[in-house]
Design a protein around this motif. Structure first.
Motif, PDB file in Angstrom:
ATOM      1  N   GLY B 161       0.823  -1.211   0.000  1.00  0.00           N
ATOM      2  CA  GLY B 161       0.000   0.000   0.000  1.00  0.00           C
ATOM      3  C   GLY B 161       0.855   1.258   0.000  1.00  0.00           C
ATOM      4  O   GLY B 161       0.533   2.251  -0.668  1.00  0.00           O
ATOM      5  N   MET B 162       1.967   1.209   0.750  1.00  0.00           N
ATOM      6  CA  MET B 162       2.858   2.380   0.796  1.00  0.00           C
ATOM      7  C   MET B 162       3.529   2.621  -0.553  1.00  0.00           C
ATOM      8  O   MET B 162       3.703   3.766  -0.971  1.00  0.00           O
ATOM      9  CB  MET B 162       3.912   2.193   1.898  1.00  0.00           C
ATOM     10  N   VAL B 163       3.882   1.524  -1.232  1.00  0.00           N
ATOM     11  CA  VAL B 163       4.493   1.670  -2.574  1.00  0.00           C
ATOM     12  C   VAL B 163       3.517   2.388  -3.504  1.00  0.00           C
ATOM     13  O   VAL B 163       3.888   3.311  -4.241  1.00  0.00           O
ATOM     14  CB  VAL B 163       4.882   0.285  -3.157  1.00  0.00           C
ATOM     15  N   LYS B 164       2.225   1.976  -3.438  1.00  0.00           N
ATOM     16  CA  LYS B 164       1.225   2.605  -4.326  1.00  0.00           C
ATOM     17  C   LYS B 164       1.063   4.074  -3.990  1.00  0.00           C
ATOM     18  O   LYS B 164       0.913   4.922  -4.868  1.00  0.00           O
ATOM     19  CB  LYS B 164      -0.114   1.888  -4.185  1.00  0.00           C
ATOM     20  N   ARG B 165       1.099   4.405  -2.691  1.00  0.00           N
ATOM     21  CA  ARG B 165       0.935   5.807  -2.303  1.00  0.00           C
ATOM     22  C   ARG B 165       2.162   6.627  -2.695  1.00  0.00           C
ATOM     23  O   ARG B 165       2.043   7.771  -3.122  1.00  0.00           O
ATOM     24  CB  ARG B 165       0.655   5.905  -0.801  1.00  0.00           C
ATOM     25  N   ALA B 166       3.350   6.015  -2.558  1.00  0.00           N
ATOM     26  CA  ALA B 166       4.571   6.737  -2.964  1.00  0.00           C
ATOM     27  C   ALA B 166       4.544   6.980  -4.476  1.00  0.00           C
ATOM     28  O   ALA B 166       4.927   8.058  -4.953  1.00  0.00           O
ATOM     29  CB  ALA B 166       5.805   5.922  -2.581  1.00  0.00           C
ATOM     30  N   ALA B 167       4.075   5.958  -5.222  1.00  0.00           N
ATOM     31  CA  ALA B 167       3.983   6.113  -6.686  1.00  0.00           C
ATOM     32  C   ALA B 167       2.996   7.219  -7.029  1.00  0.00           C
ATOM     33  O   ALA B 167       3.200   7.992  -7.975  1.00  0.00           O
ATOM     34  CB  ALA B 167       3.545   4.796  -7.322  1.00  0.00           C
ATOM     35  N   LEU B 168       1.927   7.320  -6.229  1.00  0.00           N
ATOM     36  CA  LEU B 168       0.938   8.373  -6.451  1.00  0.00           C
ATOM     37  C   LEU B 168       1.554   9.752  -6.169  1.00  0.00           C
ATOM     38  O   LEU B 168       1.332  10.706  -6.920  1.00  0.00           O
ATOM     39  CB  LEU B 168      -0.283   8.110  -5.555  1.00  0.00           C
TER      40      LEU B 168
END
Lengths: 262, 279
Positions: B161-168
């Motif tokens: 989930g953190m990876v997706k938020r960082a990508a966002l």
């Protein structure tokens, strides 16, 4: 028979495609290195420095050892072969020419292909699989400028530099062995080397090393960008990159030797 | 959440029809001999959240790659901000992409960089801002996605989930006008998935951007979409509001919405013939 012809045709087309892709990568990389700064999209110096570190500085120990050992072996073989004809002293002109023209560049080419060619293919291949290359494109960053151009610049500086180092270390190795076997001083050996060596001999090695630098960059980057099929595909591309780099280096060396020695 | 979504549509559409940010006309594409997208046409208006839904192999990821200009169509056209992608030169396409942000399914963060460096990367590449401003801007975007304080970690040290938020955070750092999400909820637990949906809605509210989400997650699609385009076997089955899709009489749309498995009748002779075929 039909399957064989089809397969052959597919491979030929694939080979031509790769050749064209390599030419495109080379032209585009040179364009970004030359004109990137004027278009507000420079090839970053820190990226080139990082590649120079990986490709060149970290290869110094292995190049030193291999070149030194190669110089010793060439001197040994030369002395024992020429002893039968009473021409042992002729080993020194032989070392001067063969190391500077041929073996210095060849040793460096093979070491860099093995170390960096595989690493570059694996790095770009992994980026391709994890969509990092696509991410670069959609962020408005040209992957050739960001990934290939710094490697090409670093290779063009470091492979010839390593070749000079390899020449020196191989001549030193040959010198130590010759002085021990032929009871001569290192100063006398150095004088004979310089007397028998031409600037063109060194230049020939350096020209070859520049060509090897371009070949290693292109072959490894093409294989990296063409990676598909998960970890197995990545392994295959990495292996293919090393094999093709070394094959390309040896064939190019043969062609250049043929033309430059005439 | 739906109310928030509906309000945003109203805000983006004050009376007159909003201008289309994305226009796809009769898009056809092949993979080898196989037709992956068949005569696909759609329009996405400014400020809209459009969800492109479909099962596995429906062609939605291929459609997204075409919208990003990563693939060239066999025929048809794709216009982003009025510019035909197939007529743009390589450099012009890179320029256009600076107005866009993309959050990939895997995140596609650069593994050799920290989270902070990943977010700062577009700013370093495309702006002349000084280091301090770049750092402040990247921290602001990390705050938006609730990742403040994580800027020094490497992507490998983050949860899914953190990876997706960082990508966002990286995708929105240049304040794009158009944002794409590829399977934002894939691989996330329901709570994190709902948080991400909330974040997508909040982003549209605060930045007034057009958002395209490609997903097969029904719950996520229904909670964030203004309009849903349903893809099936490379063709668009329907485009409509959440309520229109829910009340559709199309059996394939119904099967997707109500998660009814496809029961194709099997011809036993044909099945045996396929098994014993010699290539």
């Amino acid at each position: 028979m039909r399957a064989f012809t089809e397969n052959l045709g597919r491979r030929v087309v694939g080979g031509v495609e790769e050749f064209g892709y390599g030419a495109e990568l080379l032209v585009e990389s040179l364009f970004w290195l030359g004109a990137g700064a004027f278009r507000q999209q420079p090839v970053h110096l820190h990226a080139i420095a990082a590649e120079m570190m990986r490709i060149g500085v970290l290869a110094i120990p292995v190049v030193t050892i291999l070149a030194f050992a190669n110089g010793v072996m060439m001197a040994l073989q030369g002395i024992y072969t020429l002893r039968d004809f009473g021409a042992e002293s002729q080993v020194i002109p032989g070392l001067a020419m063969s190391i500077t023209r041929e073996f210095g560049a060849l040793i460096v080419g093979i070491v860099v292909a093995g170390r960096s060619g595989s690493a570059i293919a694996a790095r770009i291949g992994a980026m391709q699989m994890s969509q990092e290359v696509d991410a670069l494109r959609v962020l408005g960053v040209n992957p050739v400028r960001h990934l290939v151009a710094p490697i090409l610049a670093a290779m063009l500086v470091m492979v010839p530099t390593l070749t000079v180092l390899a020449d020196l270390m191989a001549l030193t190795g040959g010198g130590i062995l010759s002085s021990l076997q032929m009871h001569m001083s290192l100063a006398a050996y150095a004088n004979m080397i310089l007397a028998n060596m031409d600037v063109f001999d060194v230049m020939q090695g350096l020209i070859k090393s520049g060509v090897f630098a371009v070949l290693i960059t292109l072959v490894s980057c093409i294989n990296g960008f063409s990676t598909t099929g998960g970890s197995e595909g990545l392994g295959l591309r990495t292996t293919r990159s090393v094999v093709l780099c070394i094959a390309a280096i040896v064939v190019a060396d043969m062609i250049f030797t043929f033309f430059l020695s005439r | 959440m739906s109310a928030m979504s509906a309000n945003a549509v109203t805000a983006a559409d004050p009376g007159s029809a909003p201008q289309a940010v994305i226009q796809v006309e009769n898009l056809v594409t092949y993979y080898d001999e196989r037709r992956i997208l068949d005569d696909v046409s759609l329009e996405v208006a400014a400020g809209e959240i459009r969800v492109i839904m479909g099962g596995s192999g429906s062609g939605k990821s291929t459609l997204l790659r075409h919208l990003l200009g990563l693939n060239r169509p066999a025929s048809g056209s794709i216009r982003l901000f009025g510019q035909d992608l197939s007529r743009l030169s390589g450099q012009a396409l890179f320029e256009l992409r600076r107005k866009m942000g993309v959050s990939f399914q895997s995140g596609a963060l650069f593994n050799s960089m920290t989270v902070g460096e990943n977010v700062q990367f577009p700013l370093r590449e495309h702006t002349q801002l000084d280091e301090n401003t770049i750092r402040i801007m990247s921290r602001m975007k990390l705050e938006v996605v609730n990742l403040a304080g994580y800027e020094n970690l490497l992507p490998a040290q983050l949860s899914g989930g953190m990876v997706k938020r960082a990508a966002l955070a990286r995708a929105i750092v240049m304040d794009p006008k158009l944002l794409f999400f590829d399977e934002p909820s894939a691989g996330l637990d329901p709570v994190v998935s709902a948080e991400l949906d909330e974040l997508i809605l909040r982003l549209r509210e605060s930045m007034n951007i057009t958002i395209v989400v490609v997903t097969h997650e029904l719950e996520s699609a229904l909670s964030i979409a203004d309009k849903i385009t349903v893809l099936d076997r490379g063709r668009i089955l329907m485009t409509g509001s959440v309520d229109e899709v829910k009340s559709s009489t199309n059996s394939r749309v119904n099967a997707l919405i109500n998660r009814i498995p496809e029961n194709e009748s099997v011809d036993v002779d044909d099945y045996l013939r396929r098994l014993t075929r010699v290539d």
